[in-house]
Design a protein around this motif. Structure first.
Motif, PDB file in Angstrom:
ATOM      1  N   HIS A 107      28.506   8.055  15.477  1.00 24.21           N
ATOM      2  CA  HIS A 107      28.286   8.715  14.158  1.00 24.21           C
ATOM      3  C   HIS A 107      26.699   8.005  13.545  1.00 24.21           C
ATOM      4  CE1 HIS A 107      30.308   5.081  12.373  1.00 24.21           C
ATOM      5  NE2 HIS A 107      31.474   5.688  12.891  1.00 24.21           N
ATOM      6  N   PRO A 108      25.573   7.800  14.233  1.00 26.30           N
ATOM      7  CA  PRO A 108      24.358   7.187  14.227  1.00 26.30           C
ATOM      8  C   PRO A 108      23.934   7.251  12.425  1.00 26.30           C
ATOM      9  CG  PRO A 108      24.060   8.469  16.017  1.00 26.30           C
ATOM     10  CD  PRO A 108      25.481   8.860  15.610  1.00 26.30           C
ATOM     11  N   TYR A 109      24.400   8.390  11.845  1.00 26.58           N
ATOM     12  CA  TYR A 109      23.660   8.564  10.667  1.00 26.58           C
ATOM     13  C   TYR A 109      24.890   8.481   9.588  1.00 26.58           C
ATOM     14  CZ  TYR A 109      19.257   9.557  12.985  1.00 26.58           C
ATOM     15  OH  TYR A 109      18.376   9.589  13.634  1.00 26.58           O
ATOM     16  N   ARG A 110      25.827   7.657   9.681  1.00 27.85           N
ATOM     17  CA  ARG A 110      26.844   7.122   8.730  1.00 27.85           C
ATOM     18  C   ARG A 110      26.832   5.832   8.874  1.00 27.85           C
ATOM     19  NH1 ARG A 110      31.662  10.337  11.185  1.00 27.85           N
ATOM     20  NH2 ARG A 110      32.840   8.400  10.234  1.00 27.85           N
ATOM     21  N   SER A 111      26.345   5.162   7.977  1.00 27.56           N
ATOM     22  CA  SER A 111      26.500   3.357   7.752  1.00 27.56           C
ATOM     23  C   SER A 111      25.834   2.904   8.636  1.00 27.56           C
ATOM     24  CB  SER A 111      27.729   3.072   7.577  1.00 27.56           C
ATOM     25  OG  SER A 111      28.859   3.925   6.624  1.00 27.56           O
ATOM     26  N   HIS A 112      24.633   3.155   9.189  1.00 24.32           N
ATOM     27  CA  HIS A 112      23.859   2.449  10.082  1.00 24.32           C
ATOM     28  C   HIS A 112      22.293   2.313   9.728  1.00 24.32           C
ATOM     29  CE1 HIS A 112      26.821   3.594  13.211  1.00 24.32           C
ATOM     30  NE2 HIS A 112      26.742   2.547  13.821  1.00 24.32           N
ATOM     31  N   PRO A 113      22.178   0.773   9.053  1.00 23.04           N
ATOM     32  CA  PRO A 113      20.768   0.827   8.190  1.00 23.04           C
ATOM     33  C   PRO A 113      19.723   0.491   9.287  1.00 23.04           C
ATOM     34  CG  PRO A 113      22.233  -1.090   8.573  1.00 23.04           C
ATOM     35  CD  PRO A 113      23.043  -0.212   8.988  1.00 23.04           C
ATOM     36  N   ASN A 114      19.845   0.475  10.503  1.00 22.39           N
ATOM     37  CA  ASN A 114      18.782   0.206  11.395  1.00 22.39           C
ATOM     38  C   ASN A 114      19.173   1.104  12.650  1.00 22.39           C
ATOM     39  OD1 ASN A 114      20.899  -1.491  11.948  1.00 22.39           O
ATOM     40  ND2 ASN A 114      19.534  -3.078  13.023  1.00 22.39           N
ATOM     41  N   VAL A 115      19.180   2.476  12.643  1.00 25.39           N
ATOM     42  CA  VAL A 115      19.682   3.236  13.570  1.00 25.39           C
ATOM     43  C   VAL A 115      19.017   3.259  14.690  1.00 25.39           C
ATOM     44  CG1 VAL A 115      19.962   5.836  14.111  1.00 25.39           C
ATOM     45  CG2 VAL A 115      20.444   4.854  11.700  1.00 25.39           C
ATOM     46  N   LEU A 116      17.436   3.148  14.691  1.00 21.28           N
ATOM     47  CA  LEU A 116      16.662   3.256  15.733  1.00 21.28           C
ATOM     48  C   LEU A 116      16.647   2.066  16.812  1.00 21.28           C
ATOM     49  CD1 LEU A 116      14.772   4.936  17.254  1.00 21.28           C
ATOM     50  CD2 LEU A 116      12.723   3.861  16.017  1.00 21.28           C
ATOM     51  N   GLU A 117      16.783   0.869  16.094  1.00 23.66           N
ATOM     52  CA  GLU A 117      17.028  -0.525  16.904  1.00 23.66           C
ATOM     53  C   GLU A 117      18.377  -0.424  17.436  1.00 23.66           C
ATOM     54  OE1 GLU A 117      16.165  -5.142  16.019  1.00 23.66           O
ATOM     55  OE2 GLU A 117      17.130  -3.730  14.347  1.00 23.66           O
ATOM     56  N   LEU A 118      19.467   0.411  16.862  1.00 26.52           N
ATOM     57  CA  LEU A 118      20.856   0.135  17.818  1.00 26.52           C
ATOM     58  C   LEU A 118      20.521   1.269  18.658  1.00 26.52           C
ATOM     59  CD1 LEU A 118      21.528  -1.657  15.514  1.00 26.52           C
ATOM     60  CD2 LEU A 118      23.716  -0.299  15.520  1.00 26.52           C
TER      61      LEU A 118
END
Length: 221
Positions: A107-118
């Motif tokens: 769920h990348p767009y729930r509670s991931h502040p640095n989505v692109l890096e992860l």
């Protein structure tokens, strides 16, 4: 080889917000037409290891895993057989790979502040999560496409009724999805139930409840 229809994101009672027993998870999965599940409890592989003892008896393949909470959000490790010790996102990915496992950004767009890096660092991106909104899932799918990362599908089930909300035919060699059989959404009531479960399983609540019972017991005539 038999086709493998998987739900790759399920929580058992070894998670703080689920009451599902591993054995019953497998029975429900079989009833839903799944041939395999990944049990990915919060911060532990205990649920998946318990379920693996029952997979031959019930006839459902179990992929051991865990969903680790890091300072940058959750990361799932699949095919891991030892507990992940670190809580730094990059070290978590390293530990997963050291075990020969597969790292997933759920769920990348729930509670991931640095989505692109992860997203750049993991092996797979969860492009459909039955507890996410359609918009969040669409963004996740676009992210995976932009980075040319294989997608993963999971129900994120915390209740029995949610198992099988997602069913995907997977390639056992690469874990890439060959065909999506079902991609449903969990009702809001299921999400609320897991939130209530989390509250009820908290140590502070249990201590308060025990204190209340002790008080009542002492004061019964």
């Amino acid at each position: 080889m038999e086709d493998l229809y998987f739900d790759c994101h399920i929580h058992s009672n070894h998670s703080h917000d689920s009451l599902m027993r591993p054995g019953r998870i497998l029975k429900q999965a079989k009833k839903a037409g799944l041939t395999g599940v990944a049990i990915t409890d919060h911060d532990t592989i205990r649920g998946s290891l318990e379920a693996r003892k029952l997979e031959k008896e019930i006839g459902v393949t179990v992929i051991p895993g865990a969903e680790i909470l890091t300072g940058s959000g959750d990361i799932i490790g699949l095919l891991v057989n030892e507990e992940i010790r670190s809580r730094r996102w990059d070290e978590v990915i390293d530990e997963i790979r050291e075990q020969g496992g597969v790292s997933v950004l759920p769920h990348p767009y729930r509670s991931h502040p640095n989505v692109l890096e992860l997203a750049k660092a993991v092996d797979l991106i969860e492009v459909w999560n039955a507890r996410s909104t359609v918009e969040q899932n669409e963004r996740a799918l676009q992210l995976a496409g932009r980075l040319q990362k294989p997608g993963m599908y999971g129900s994120d089930a915390h209740t029995y009724a949610e198992i099988g909300n997602v069913s995907a035919l997977v390639d056992p060699g690469t874990w890439e999805v060959k065909r999506v059989v079902r991609a449903g959404c969990s009702p809001r009531s299921a999400v609320i139930r897991s939130q209530v479960t989390h509250h009820l399983k908290r140590r502070e609540f249990l201590q308060l409840l025990q204190s209340g019972w002790r008080y009542l017991w002492k004061n019964i005539d």
